[in-house]
Design a protein around this motif. Structure first.
Motif, PDB file in Angstrom:
ATOM      1  N   PRO A 291     -18.837  71.687 -67.310  1.00  0.00           N
ATOM      2  CA  PRO A 291     -19.341  70.400 -66.445  1.00  0.00           C
ATOM      3  C   PRO A 291     -18.120  70.236 -65.450  1.00  0.00           C
ATOM      4  O   PRO A 291     -18.423  69.724 -64.014  1.00  0.00           O
ATOM      5  CB  PRO A 291     -19.236  69.314 -67.196  1.00  0.00           C
ATOM      6  N   GLU A 292     -16.716  70.441 -65.632  1.00  0.00           N
ATOM      7  CA  GLU A 292     -15.679  69.987 -64.902  1.00  0.00           C
ATOM      8  C   GLU A 292     -15.628  70.947 -63.644  1.00  0.00           C
ATOM      9  O   GLU A 292     -15.221  70.592 -62.470  1.00  0.00           O
ATOM     10  CB  GLU A 292     -14.546  70.071 -65.393  1.00  0.00           C
ATOM     11  N   TRP A 293     -15.981  72.083 -63.689  1.00  0.00           N
ATOM     12  CA  TRP A 293     -15.863  73.365 -62.862  1.00  0.00           C
ATOM     13  C   TRP A 293     -16.991  73.871 -62.165  1.00  0.00           C
ATOM     14  O   TRP A 293     -17.105  74.357 -60.898  1.00  0.00           O
ATOM     15  CB  TRP A 293     -15.099  74.458 -63.531  1.00  0.00           C
ATOM     16  N   LYS A 294     -18.356  73.564 -62.735  1.00  0.00           N
ATOM     17  CA  LYS A 294     -19.547  73.987 -62.362  1.00  0.00           C
ATOM     18  C   LYS A 294     -19.818  73.817 -60.747  1.00  0.00           C
ATOM     19  O   LYS A 294     -20.045  74.569 -59.796  1.00  0.00           O
ATOM     20  CB  LYS A 294     -20.527  73.650 -62.956  1.00  0.00           C
ATOM     21  N   GLY A 295     -19.533  72.368 -60.503  1.00  0.00           N
ATOM     22  CA  GLY A 295     -19.779  71.969 -59.164  1.00  0.00           C
ATOM     23  C   GLY A 295     -18.843  72.534 -57.889  1.00  0.00           C
ATOM     24  O   GLY A 295     -18.962  73.006 -57.087  1.00  0.00           O
ATOM     25  N   ARG A 296     -17.574  72.653 -58.647  1.00  0.00           N
ATOM     26  CA  ARG A 296     -16.544  72.954 -57.739  1.00  0.00           C
ATOM     27  C   ARG A 296     -16.714  74.485 -57.368  1.00  0.00           C
ATOM     28  O   ARG A 296     -16.289  74.956 -56.424  1.00  0.00           O
ATOM     29  CB  ARG A 296     -15.127  72.688 -58.417  1.00  0.00           C
ATOM     30  N   ALA A 297     -17.047  75.200 -58.488  1.00  0.00           N
ATOM     31  CA  ALA A 297     -17.411  76.740 -58.274  1.00  0.00           C
ATOM     32  C   ALA A 297     -18.593  76.902 -57.267  1.00  0.00           C
ATOM     33  O   ALA A 297     -18.531  77.968 -56.516  1.00  0.00           O
ATOM     34  CB  ALA A 297     -17.822  77.317 -59.619  1.00  0.00           C
ATOM     35  N   LYS A 298     -19.667  75.893 -57.455  1.00  0.00           N
ATOM     36  CA  LYS A 298     -20.668  76.183 -56.558  1.00  0.00           C
ATOM     37  C   LYS A 298     -20.348  75.920 -55.067  1.00  0.00           C
ATOM     38  O   LYS A 298     -20.523  76.698 -54.179  1.00  0.00           O
ATOM     39  CB  LYS A 298     -21.803  75.178 -56.875  1.00  0.00           C
ATOM     40  N   THR A 299     -19.417  74.784 -54.996  1.00  0.00           N
ATOM     41  CA  THR A 299     -19.111  74.642 -53.681  1.00  0.00           C
ATOM     42  C   THR A 299     -18.072  75.758 -52.981  1.00  0.00           C
ATOM     43  O   THR A 299     -18.192  76.265 -51.738  1.00  0.00           O
ATOM     44  CB  THR A 299     -18.324  73.355 -53.538  1.00  0.00           C
ATOM     45  N   PHE A 300     -17.430  76.452 -53.725  1.00  0.00           N
ATOM     46  CA  PHE A 300     -16.533  77.625 -53.279  1.00  0.00           C
ATOM     47  C   PHE A 300     -17.365  78.828 -53.204  1.00  0.00           C
ATOM     48  O   PHE A 300     -17.317  79.517 -52.158  1.00  0.00           O
ATOM     49  CB  PHE A 300     -15.646  77.977 -54.603  1.00  0.00           C
ATOM     50  N   ALA A 301     -18.423  79.051 -53.976  1.00  0.00           N
ATOM     51  CA  ALA A 301     -19.057  80.573 -53.811  1.00  0.00           C
ATOM     52  C   ALA A 301     -20.032  80.249 -52.647  1.00  0.00           C
ATOM     53  O   ALA A 301     -20.209  81.379 -52.004  1.00  0.00           O
ATOM     54  CB  ALA A 301     -20.103  80.479 -55.050  1.00  0.00           C
ATOM     55  N   GLU A 302     -20.232  79.080 -52.170  1.00  0.00           N
ATOM     56  CA  GLU A 302     -21.246  79.172 -50.948  1.00  0.00           C
ATOM     57  C   GLU A 302     -20.543  79.241 -49.790  1.00  0.00           C
ATOM     58  O   GLU A 302     -21.058  79.341 -48.515  1.00  0.00           O
ATOM     59  CB  GLU A 302     -21.682  77.513 -50.895  1.00  0.00           C
ATOM     60  N   LYS A 303     -19.017  79.218 -49.621  1.00  0.00           N
ATOM     61  CA  LYS A 303     -18.416  79.555 -48.593  1.00  0.00           C
ATOM     62  C   LYS A 303     -17.964  80.961 -48.454  1.00  0.00           C
ATOM     63  O   LYS A 303     -17.584  81.591 -47.500  1.00  0.00           O
ATOM     64  CB  LYS A 303     -17.213  78.647 -48.628  1.00  0.00           C
TER      65      LYS A 303
END
Length: 442
Positions: A291-303
């Motif tokens: 949960p702590e990293w899922k959103g941050r990983a998604k933001t990263f991956a989209e770039k």
């Protein structure tokens, strides 16, 4: 070979960890079969197809079969090229299933002592540490420059190696000096009118063994109007770990990279290696249970974007004059660039924009060349079968330049050229290096 106790652990973990919904998504339609190199080269053996491997995984989950040596061998022989995914009408994420299955097996079996030493050295001691990577590649540079390489070839020492490894030694690029590898930029301004601020994922092998390709990448980005930031704290993408059953280490590397890039305020994160890029865009899946990293990983991956996509998007091929001496060129797709990052048109657009060259499409350019990370080392026999097929298609184009977009593919194609005795007639080159050669600056 796994023991009975190890098989029981593996079976239990399959029931707990494998995504059963994803396994059930496979309709057994067979659309994946013509795209699978191992299915074709094994003589159409069902257990060497994506459909067959998924059926085997489901059977282990259901307790219908044991995860024995034959099951493990089926997974080992898969290239992980993911050519099955774009053609799957159900959208099965086969690559994710394969990585989970390999991770479960690896974490629940006792490797031999030599295998444990090699895995620990490579996966834990080397790739996660940029300084150690530079040191290891620096040793290769010493071997090349000190005269040891010449001596080893002269006395026939390389004859003690398997044929594929001995040939591979001949096609390794000239390694930069330690000073060059350590003296890396962290920021470069746009040369043309600024259109984007981007971050560059430099990678581990790319920023050591293929350093000149990285330099060319950054130069092209500058000419395209990109301000380039290169975070010093970035590390290996983790692809090798994720594909080889070392998923926990891959997650740790992913988190370090997310931290390194997330505060940079950039439009894109640029890669020039299809294998790295494909793993980076999958960070959100890799960390989906955190949960702590899922959103941050998604933001990263989209770039994350391949350099070819960005160059085409800013009309680099229309704004910058590119020209080369007359030659026929063909393009070998990076499997992960095409099948995971969905980038196939952009490299071809750029290549066909170079004045003076004739572009000839290769038959089955999207079929795996057999490199697949370290597959050409650990599964040399199957890899060479695939390379022979690829070289047959390449030769039929009469190309003098074979272009790729991934370091592993590049080395594999250069290996094929050397094996065919064509090194004086054909060259293999990374697309970035070719574009840099073609750019005409006033």
């Amino acid at each position: 070979m796994t023991t009975i106790k190890e098989q029981e652990k593996i079976q239990e973990q399959f029931k707990e960890r494998m995504d059963e919904d994803e396994l059930l998504n496979c309709m057994r339609c067979g659309f994946c079969l013509p795209t699978c190199p191992t299915y074709i080269e094994s003589g159409f053996k069902e257990s060497q197809s994506p459909r067959g491997r998924i059926a085997l995984m489901k059977a282990v989950v259901d307790g219908l079969i044991e995860p024995d040596a034959e099951f493990e061998r089926s997974l080992e022989l898969c290239l992980g090229c993911r050519a099955c995914e774009p053609v799957c009408p159900s959208g099965v994420n086969y690559g994710h299933l394969l990585e989970d299955a390999r991770d479960i097996i690896n974490q629940n079996k006792q490797h031999s002592l030599p295998a444990r030493v090699v895995r620990k050295t490579v996966f834990q001691g080397l790739f996660p540490h940029p300084n150690r990577m530079r040191g290891a590649v620096g040793l290769l540079g010493f071997y090349q420059r000190s005269g040891i390489q010449t001596l080893a070839r002269k006395i026939g020492f390389l004859g003690l190696l398997p044929d594929s490894l001995a040939t591979m030694e001949k096609i390794l690029p000239k390694v930069p000096t330690m000073k060059e590898m350590k003296n890396r930029p962290d920021y470069l301004p746009a040369i043309a009118e600024k259109v984007h601020r981007v971050a560059f994922f430099s990678g581990c092998l790319m920023d050591t063994m293929f350093l000149k390709t990285n330099d060319a990448t950054m130069k092209l980005l500058q000419l395209a109007g990109c301000e380039v930031v290169i975070p010093e704290s970035q590390v290996c993408c983790g692809a090798l770990h994720g594909h080889s059953g070392e998923k926990q280490t891959a997650k740790e590397l992913a988190k370090k990279n997310i931290i390194a890039f997330e505060e940079l305020d950039v439009d894109f994160i640029i890669t020039n290696a299809g294998g790295c890029g494909a793993f980076l865009v999958d960070y959100d899946h890799l960390l989906q249970d955190d949960p702590e990293w899922k959103g941050r990983a998604k933001t990263f991956a989209e770039k994350v974007k391949d350099i070819s996509e960005v160059l085409v998007a800013v009309d680099f091929h229309k704004k910058v004059k590119m020209e080369l001496p007359p030659q026929v060129i063909t393009y070998q797709d990076s499997c992960h660039l095409r099948n995971v990052m969905k980038t196939a048109a952009a490299p071809r657009v750029l290549l066909q924009a170079i004045a003076g060259v004739k572009y000839k499409e290769m038959v089955d350019a999207d079929r795996c060349c057999g490199s697949a990370g370290i597959y050409n080392i650990v599964e040399s026999e199957m890899s060479m079968v695939m390379l022979d097929y690829k070289m047959k298609q390449a030769k039929e184009t009469h190309a003098t330049t074979i272009v790729t977009a991934n370091p592993g593919c590049l080395l594999q194609m250069q290996l094929g050229i050397e094996r065919e005795g064509l090194s004086s007639k054909i060259r293999g080159v990374h697309i970035v290096d070719l574009l840099a050669q073609a750019v005409k600056q006033d």
